[in-house]
Write a protein that holds these residues in place. Structure first.
Motif, PDB file in Angstrom:
ATOM      1  N   ARG A  58      53.801 -69.997   1.325  1.00  0.00           N
ATOM      2  CA  ARG A  58      52.975 -69.307   2.317  1.00  0.00           C
ATOM      3  C   ARG A  58      51.502 -69.574   2.031  1.00  0.00           C
ATOM      4  N   ASN A  59      50.670 -69.163   2.952  1.00  0.00           N
ATOM      5  CA  ASN A  59      49.237 -69.440   2.833  1.00  0.00           C
ATOM      6  C   ASN A  59      48.452 -68.213   3.274  1.00  0.00           C
ATOM      7  N   CYS A  60      48.488 -67.173   2.444  1.00  0.00           N
ATOM      8  CA  CYS A  60      47.821 -65.916   2.781  1.00  0.00           C
ATOM      9  C   CYS A  60      46.308 -66.067   2.669  1.00  0.00           C
ATOM     10  N   GLY A  61      45.600 -65.397   3.551  1.00  0.00           N
ATOM     11  CA  GLY A  61      44.150 -65.551   3.629  1.00  0.00           C
ATOM     12  C   GLY A  61      43.388 -65.039   2.429  1.00  0.00           C
ATOM     13  N   PHE A  62      43.980 -64.149   1.652  1.00  0.00           N
ATOM     14  CA  PHE A  62      43.284 -63.540   0.521  1.00  0.00           C
ATOM     15  C   PHE A  62      43.563 -64.233  -0.802  1.00  0.00           C
ATOM     16  N   CYS A  63      44.555 -65.110  -0.854  1.00  0.00           N
ATOM     17  CA  CYS A  63      45.105 -65.577  -2.122  1.00  0.00           C
ATOM     18  C   CYS A  63      44.661 -66.995  -2.463  1.00  0.00           C
ATOM     19  N   SER A  64      44.345 -67.213  -3.749  1.00  0.00           N
ATOM     20  CA  SER A  64      43.890 -68.532  -4.192  1.00  0.00           C
ATOM     21  C   SER A  64      45.009 -69.379  -4.786  1.00  0.00           C
ATOM     22  N   VAL A  65      46.230 -68.838  -4.864  1.00  0.00           N
ATOM     23  CA  VAL A  65      47.353 -69.635  -5.360  1.00  0.00           C
ATOM     24  C   VAL A  65      47.600 -70.790  -4.396  1.00  0.00           C
ATOM     25  N   LYS A  66      47.855 -71.973  -4.926  1.00  0.00           N
ATOM     26  CA  LYS A  66      48.027 -73.169  -4.101  1.00  0.00           C
ATOM     27  C   LYS A  66      49.195 -73.021  -3.126  1.00  0.00           C
ATOM     28  N   SER A  67      49.009 -73.564  -1.940  1.00  0.00           N
ATOM     29  CA  SER A  67      50.078 -73.609  -0.946  1.00  0.00           C
ATOM     30  C   SER A  67      50.500 -75.063  -0.773  1.00  0.00           C
ATOM     31  N   TYR A 226      39.024 -56.061  -2.547  1.00  0.00           N
ATOM     32  CA  TYR A 226      39.249 -57.485  -2.326  1.00  0.00           C
ATOM     33  C   TYR A 226      38.002 -58.249  -2.728  1.00  0.00           C
ATOM     34  N   LEU A 227      38.187 -59.270  -3.546  1.00  0.00           N
ATOM     35  CA  LEU A 227      37.108 -60.173  -3.938  1.00  0.00           C
ATOM     36  C   LEU A 227      37.503 -61.587  -3.539  1.00  0.00           C
ATOM     37  N   ARG A 228      36.659 -62.242  -2.817  1.00  0.00           N
ATOM     38  CA  ARG A 228      36.966 -63.577  -2.317  1.00  0.00           C
ATOM     39  C   ARG A 228      37.093 -64.570  -3.465  1.00  0.00           C
ATOM     40  N   PRO A 229      38.275 -65.140  -3.694  1.00  0.00           N
ATOM     41  CA  PRO A 229      38.451 -66.023  -4.844  1.00  0.00           C
ATOM     42  C   PRO A 229      37.873 -67.422  -4.652  1.00  0.00           C
ATOM     43  N   SER A 230      37.747 -67.874  -3.405  1.00  0.00           N
ATOM     44  CA  SER A 230      37.175 -69.196  -3.153  1.00  0.00           C
ATOM     45  C   SER A 230      36.653 -69.245  -1.718  1.00  0.00           C
ATOM     46  N   LYS A 231      35.907 -70.283  -1.395  1.00  0.00           N
ATOM     47  CA  LYS A 231      35.310 -70.388  -0.069  1.00  0.00           C
ATOM     48  C   LYS A 231      36.341 -70.584   1.036  1.00  0.00           C
TER      49      LYS A 231
END
Length: 278
Positions: A58-67, A226-231
């Motif tokens: 999956r590709n959740c908007g908040f998560c920095s784990v690779k999709s 929530y803290l933005r992990p990447s751009k």
């Protein structure tokens, strides 16, 4: 948007946790999700093990784990996690995973094997799992709960209105039912959920979410900023002041949650052992 003073973290000392984890070839969500508390937790030491590879379906908007395309299930992974937990001397072991929609059971069997391996090496340790939704499959849920984890966690993450933005491949009611079905399958196992603030939700919407989580029989709750992990991830809409977190904790306790951790830097697995101490 600059971080307010109440969110900034202090640098922590070093511990050999990271080297030990690398030596066993295990992955942690602490690193993959760029947790702001990583330095503090690795110093203790503690870690939240992430199984089933480091690519999420999956590709959740908040998560920095690779999709991307996930790797094959590693048969040796449960034992490696157990060995790492043993060498760290952990008394509370947290196991999570990427979402694996490509697998018929969503990865439930790997969770079960990992719980079993950890309990074999650390019979006195508490085991907590933080699972994906398994697409709502009750059989997958049962596979995990049959191994008797001490805590079953499934995070709601955000309010209903924002699900299509924050978790576009997930479903709000499905996640609520994961918590509800877990409590039905194993009423004596503590259930837990967590949410993030700062994505544009209102206080009324948060309280509505708390009611839904509690109505599913959930025992424990975590609430963090929530803290933005990447751009490439969703932007922070608002940094929530500490007094609002205090108010949400008060509301949650009034609704009947047994234990609530609510604060800007709270994360679902941070100080997880404290929940069972009450």
């Amino acid at each position: 948007m600059h971080l307010p003073d109440w969110i900034k973290t202090k640098a922590s000392g070093l511990h050999n946790t990271k080297a030990l984890l690398r030596s066993h070839g295990v992955t942690t969500v602490c690193e993959e999700a760029r947790c702001p508390n990583k330095g503090h937790c690795f110093l203790k030491p503690t870690a939240t093990f992430m199984i089933l590879g480091d690519n999420c379906t999956r590709n959740c908007g908040f998560c920095s784990v690779k999709s991307g395309k996930p790797s094959c299930v590693d048969a040796e992974e449960p034992e490696r996690v157990a060995k790492a937990a043993y060498e760290l001397g952990l008394k509370h072991v947290v196991i999570t995973s990427v979402t694996r929609d490509d697998l018929p059971d969503g990865g439930a069997l790997q969770f079960a094997k990992t719980i079993r391996a950890v309990k074999t090496r650390l019979p006195n340790a508490k085991v907590e799992v933080l699972t994906p939704d398994f697409k709502g499959d009750i059989n997958s849920l049962k596979i995990v709960l049959d191994e008797r984890p001490d805590v079953f966690n499934h995070n709601m993450e955000t309010i209903k209105r924002l699900y299509s933005i924050v978790r576009p491949q997930a479903d709000y009611e499905c996640s609520i039912n994961v918590l509800r079905n877990a409590k039905k399958i194993a009423p004596d196992i503590k259930t837990k959920s967590g949410l993030m603030l700062g994505l544009g939700e209102t206080l009324d919407e948060v309280v509505e979410l708390l009611r839904d989580i509690r109505s599913a029989g959930c025992d424990f709750l975590t609430v963090g900023q929530y803290l933005r992990p990447s751009k490439k991830n969703l932007s922070v809409v608002e940094y929530i002041r500490p007094e609002i977190f205090d108010e949400i904790k008060k509301r949650a306790i009034e609704l009947g949650f047994e234990f609530v951790a609510s604060g800007p830097l709270v994360r679902s697995s941070m100080n997880a052992e404290e929940f069972l101490k009450g």
